[in-house]
Write an enzyme that holds these catalytic residues in place. Sequence first.
Site, PDB file in Angstrom:
ATOM      1  N   TYR A 137       0.806  -1.214   0.000  1.00  0.00           N
ATOM      2  CA  TYR A 137       0.000   0.000   0.000  1.00  0.00           C
ATOM      3  C   TYR A 137       0.846   1.273   0.000  1.00  0.00           C
ATOM      4  O   TYR A 137       0.313   2.367  -0.258  1.00  0.00           O
ATOM      5  CB  TYR A 137      -0.945   0.013   1.198  1.00  0.00           C
ATOM      6  CG  TYR A 137      -2.053  -1.021   1.120  1.00  0.00           C
ATOM      7  CD1 TYR A 137      -2.262  -1.778  -0.036  1.00  0.00           C
ATOM      8  CD2 TYR A 137      -2.888  -1.244   2.196  1.00  0.00           C
ATOM      9  CE1 TYR A 137      -3.267  -2.724  -0.099  1.00  0.00           C
ATOM     10  CE2 TYR A 137      -3.916  -2.183   2.140  1.00  0.00           C
ATOM     11  CZ  TYR A 137      -4.087  -2.925   0.990  1.00  0.00           C
ATOM     12  OH  TYR A 137      -5.097  -3.863   0.926  1.00  0.00           O
TER      13      TYR A 137
ATOM     14  N   ASP B 145      -4.577  -6.795   5.859  1.00  0.00           N
ATOM     15  CA  ASP B 145      -5.887  -6.294   5.471  1.00  0.00           C
ATOM     16  C   ASP B 145      -6.804  -7.446   5.054  1.00  0.00           C
ATOM     17  O   ASP B 145      -7.957  -7.540   5.477  1.00  0.00           O
ATOM     18  CB  ASP B 145      -5.705  -5.311   4.311  1.00  0.00           C
ATOM     19  CG  ASP B 145      -6.953  -4.489   4.018  1.00  0.00           C
ATOM     20  OD1 ASP B 145      -7.946  -4.612   4.765  1.00  0.00           O
ATOM     21  OD2 ASP B 145      -6.928  -3.720   3.044  1.00  0.00           O
TER      22      ASP B 145
ATOM     23  N   ASP C 174      -1.386 -17.903   2.202  1.00  0.00           N
ATOM     24  CA  ASP C 174      -2.388 -18.790   1.613  1.00  0.00           C
ATOM     25  C   ASP C 174      -2.806 -19.870   2.611  1.00  0.00           C
ATOM     26  O   ASP C 174      -3.991 -20.192   2.740  1.00  0.00           O
ATOM     27  CB  ASP C 174      -1.888 -19.392   0.297  1.00  0.00           C
ATOM     28  CG  ASP C 174      -0.479 -19.952   0.378  1.00  0.00           C
ATOM     29  OD1 ASP C 174       0.257 -19.599   1.322  1.00  0.00           O
ATOM     30  OD2 ASP C 174      -0.099 -20.733  -0.507  1.00  0.00           O
TER      31      ASP C 174
ATOM     32  N   LYS D  42       4.779 -14.410   2.816  1.00  0.00           N
ATOM     33  CA  LYS D  42       4.971 -15.274   1.658  1.00  0.00           C
ATOM     34  C   LYS D  42       6.471 -15.405   1.421  1.00  0.00           C
ATOM     35  O   LYS D  42       6.993 -15.170   0.325  1.00  0.00           O
ATOM     36  CB  LYS D  42       4.242 -14.694   0.435  1.00  0.00           C
ATOM     37  CG  LYS D  42       3.986 -15.715  -0.677  1.00  0.00           C
ATOM     38  CD  LYS D  42       3.120 -16.876  -0.228  1.00  0.00           C
ATOM     39  CE  LYS D  42       2.884 -17.838  -1.412  1.00  0.00           C
ATOM     40  NZ  LYS D  42       2.341 -19.135  -0.973  1.00  0.00           N
TER      41      LYS D  42
ATOM     42  N   ASP E  22     -10.200  -9.291   7.390  1.00  0.00           N
ATOM     43  CA  ASP E  22     -11.593  -9.406   6.948  1.00  0.00           C
ATOM     44  C   ASP E  22     -12.077 -10.855   7.012  1.00  0.00           C
ATOM     45  O   ASP E  22     -13.228 -11.122   7.381  1.00  0.00           O
ATOM     46  CB  ASP E  22     -11.748  -8.878   5.522  1.00  0.00           C
ATOM     47  CG  ASP E  22     -11.805  -7.352   5.469  1.00  0.00           C
ATOM     48  OD1 ASP E  22     -11.450  -6.713   6.471  1.00  0.00           O
ATOM     49  OD2 ASP E  22     -12.201  -6.817   4.425  1.00  0.00           O
TER      50      ASP E  22
END
Length: 365
Positions: free
Chosen positions: A138, A249, A225, A193, A253
């Site tokens: 971001y 982020d 993942d 990752k 959620d």
Amino acid sequence: MSSYQIATIDGDGIGPEVCQSATRVLTHACGSDLLAFTRCDGGAAHYARTGHVLPEDTFMLCRDSAAILHGAAGLPGVTYPDGTEVGNDLHLQLRFRLDLYANVRPVRLWRGVKSPLADWQAGQIDYVIVRENTEGLYASRGGGINLRGEVATDTIVITRKGVERVARFSFALSRKRNGAPRDGTRRVTVCDKANILRSYAFFRAVCEEVAREHTDIEIDYAYVDAMTVHLVKRPDFYDVIVAENMFGDIISDLGAATIGGMGLSPSAELGEHHGLFQGAHGSAPDIAGQNVASPLATILSGTLMLQWLAERHGDDRLSAAAHRIEAAVGDVLAQGDAVPRDLGGSASCTEVTDAVLRRLDSAAC
């Protein structure tokens, strides 16, 4: 008596409704002599009128206040020329200008709320996701490249300073908690990752270095993942999860979905000197002005604000008020006093707020 000045940005969509509900509850629990709310402009609608999503006078008030309480920002169709949404820029500007480097997202299954995960009960899902909030992918916002409409690139940014401080924050947070529900172990899980990208391998390596300074806390690792599977299959294993901005982020959620949805997802964005508090949900303009939004995420964000202020200022009145509000919300949910629509009920925003206020009053008797 000390009075804490709180800069309050209602914002767009359901933002004014939920923010004003939260200030009602906070004032009721703390008293008007302890908290003083000052409403200020900002958001997508303000941008549409003036060309400024975060007016300078609003920024200065936020900078000089004890904390910031925000409703929500963003409206469909209100975008910058590059197509990105204007509303998000309100808290993004505050993040970067106030250096709010740690985004704290508690994930907690409350009594009376049915998880979409079969057979999971209150107390079995209780962890916190900490996003590094000023770097990661971001950080490219506004700086990516769109080459002649053929190729677009954004660059991930990860620094040693950024990872060290969010990792230290996460280990310190674990020390304040009771450990993972499954085994009581204080544990920090690094979500990355690292098997594919050097930037995430670097993120993991710096977290490992910080872990050596906190030998009383277990360190754990999960690729992002795999984490999406683990948060569904074994959420009770987690205590504190630390992640790069975008990964944090996404998984926050997902975590919210396992405990009833975004309407129960509070958020704190914290730096060394400033704190911004808002529900993690969006502005939901499709239901704005109908008095049907749940205020609980914003109310619970208010309790995070009180706890943060209490710790910073050594003020037990604030932490006591935060505990009373949490208990009142817990009682409303457990007893079904006023079930909001996102949890399958029909209670309005006002009815949910009033139910929390009644519980606060009954507890005081």
